[in-house]
Each structure stands twice: as C-alpha cells, then as structure tokens.
Design an enzyme around this catalytic site. Structure first.
Site, PDB file in Angstrom:
ATOM      1  N   HIS A  96      55.067  42.344  12.681  1.00  0.00           N
ATOM      2  CA  HIS A  96      55.933  42.468  13.163  1.00  0.00           C
ATOM      3  C   HIS A  96      57.138  42.604  14.491  1.00  0.00           C
ATOM      4  CE1 HIS A  96      54.993  41.465  17.985  1.00  0.00           C
ATOM      5  NE2 HIS A  96      54.575  42.625  18.057  1.00  0.00           N
ATOM      6  N   GLU A  98      58.329  40.279  16.465  1.00  0.00           N
ATOM      7  CA  GLU A  98      58.069  38.161  16.501  1.00  0.00           C
ATOM      8  C   GLU A  98      58.314  38.007  15.302  1.00  0.00           C
ATOM      9  OE1 GLU A  98      55.047  38.236  19.491  1.00  0.00           O
ATOM     10  OE2 GLU A  98      56.719  39.678  20.215  1.00  0.00           O
ATOM     11  N   GLU A 168      57.660  49.807  16.499  1.00  0.00           N
ATOM     12  CA  GLU A 168      57.379  49.148  18.299  1.00  0.00           C
ATOM     13  C   GLU A 168      58.604  48.760  18.331  1.00  0.00           C
ATOM     14  OE1 GLU A 168      53.932  47.039  18.921  1.00  0.00           O
ATOM     15  OE2 GLU A 168      54.667  45.757  17.492  1.00  0.00           O
ATOM     16  N   SER A 214      55.399  47.583  25.074  1.00  0.00           N
ATOM     17  CA  SER A 214      55.318  48.162  27.229  1.00  0.00           C
ATOM     18  C   SER A 214      54.390  49.283  26.709  1.00  0.00           C
ATOM     19  CB  SER A 214      56.245  47.998  27.340  1.00  0.00           C
ATOM     20  OG  SER A 214      57.466  47.053  27.629  1.00  0.00           O
TER      21      SER A 214
END
Ligand code: PGA
Length: 251
Positions: A96, A98, A168, A214
């Site tokens: 991911h 992050e 993403e 989002s």
C-alpha cells in the site's frame, strides 16, 4: 476484465474492536442477485472482533493491511501468513502506498510478501501507484509497470491468478482528488499488459484490477463502469457502514 467484481475497504488505523462490532451491526447492503466479493481490512487488533461480528448476509471476507514474509521469529510488531490465516483472514494488502511512502517499504520487500502470501494460500492485493511528481514527469506507466513486475518477480512459473492488483495513484489517496474513469482505464490497461506478459493467457484476464483513491458513494458507480476497472479499494468512505454499503450496492 475479470468476471469478478470486488469492493474492498481499507480501514487503515481506524476502528478498534468495539467500533468494528458497531460497524458490522450496521452494515447491511442490499446486493441483489450477483453480489460482488466484499473484503474489509480492519486493523490487525480488530480482526477477532470482525470475525465474530461479520456474520449473516452478505458474506464479508477479511484481510490484513500488512504482512511479514517470514513464518515466525524475532520480528517485533509483525504478523506472519499462517497467523493471519489462523485468525480468520484470507487477504492481505501488500505494498500500500502508505507502507511504501511512510514506512519505506521497497519493491524487494513487496515481492517477498507477495511470494509468502501466494505460497501459503493468503490472497494478496498488490498495490501500485505513481506520485504526483512522477505523473507530472510523464513516468506513470514506467512506475506502475516497474512496481507490478517487481512484485511478481519472485513467482515466475508457479503463479496463477491467485492475487489481485490495486491501482492507487498516490495523489488521489485521502486527498478528495479522484482519477477520472479514463485515467483509471489507461493505468489498468498498462497493468493488464504486465499480467499478460507474466501469466498464462487465461489467468491474466482473471486477475481483478481495483481502483483506489478517494472513492465515495458519489463516484463509485462511474468508476466501476469504466473499462478494465474490476472493483474499488476504498479508504475513508469504507469507515462508515452506510457509505460503504452504498458503494457495494453500486457494483
Ligand atoms: P481513500 O484511501 O479512499 O481514503 O483515498 C484509499 C486507500 O488508501 O486505499
């Protein structure tokens, strides 16, 4: 495109055990004849509460937000694939943004994690995506191709379709900025190309490619109807049972 529709919610560091139980008490989407695959990624500490409270309809699968590649050992703070399976989860987010950008996870570590998952029956969702600077520099394709190729690197000939991919774009995560359906289709087409070069023909078409960044009740249906978008990975809007149910219904 994959036949499978997937709606996944990444709770990040939100919802401890009590609010996890409250979420599942309220989560009641109306999914009709062909429901999508629903997956929720609670914090690891809330997994037991999720296993215990997710019961009833629809079926909700569970996953962890991170995984370690070793089976056991002196790795403070980490969880192994066998522990996660034992705890009742069947999916893991790997790479991911992050994890990559806040915790410094590398392409090499992502590959070790994907290999550990696939070899032991935990389904990884491999996350890839470019930063705003990379996008502005025209490097979108190069970056996501490199990330996906590297993630699959350890698997070579033994790899089937037992994983998913999530595109993403880093600039769209948690910012309120969403890629357009056409942006998503463009990036997913690049990723499908990598899968075709890496897997057997039939398998490459079966791997679901999700869009994340989002996604909300107001834009989910449009994104889900874009070519090559097989599902969505939802952060903020998956925390509320009603808004996540609305997104699931738009599949
Ligand atoms: P967001 O997060 O929906 O809050 O942008 C998506 C993700 O990080 O998976």
């Amino acid at each position: 495109m994959s036949e499978q529709r997937v709606i996944a919610g990444n709770w990040k560091m939100h919802h401890g055990p009590s609010s996890t139980r409250a979420f599942f008490r309220d989560f009641a989407p109306d999914l009709g004849e062909s429901p999508p695959t629903l997956i929720v990624f609670p914090p690891a500490l809330s997994l037991a509460a999720a296993v215990e409270s997710r019961g009833g309809r629809p079926e909700v699968h569970l996953g962890v937000q991170n995984i370690h590649w070793e089976e056991k050992g002196a790795f403070t703070g980490e969880s192994s694939v066998s522990m996660v399976l034992d705890a009742g989860a069947t999916y893991a987010l790997v790479g991911h943004s992050e994890r990559r950008h806040v915790f410094g996870e590398t392409d090499g570590e992502v590959a070790l994690k994907v290999y550990a998952c696939v070899s032991s029956g935990l389904t990884p969702i491999i996350c890839v995506g470019e930063t705003l600077d990379e996008r502005r520099a025209g490097r979108l394709e190069e970056v996501i191709e490199r990330q996906l190729r590297a993630a699959l690197g350890g698997l070579t000939d033994r790899l089937g379709a037992e994983f998913m991919v999530a595109y993403e774009p880093v600039w769209a995560i948690g910012t309120g900025e969403t890629a357009t359906p056409a942006d998503a289709t463009g990036a997913h087409t690049v990723l499908r190309g990598v899968l075709r070069n890496t897997l057997e023909e039939g398998d490459a078409e079966e791997v679901p490619i999700l869009y994340g960044g989002s996604v909300k009740p107001g834009n989910a249906a449009e994104l889900l109807s874009a070519a090559e978008v097989d599902g969505v990975l939802v952060g903020g809007a998956s925390l509320d049972a009603e808004s996540f149910a609305q997104i699931a219904e738009s599949a």
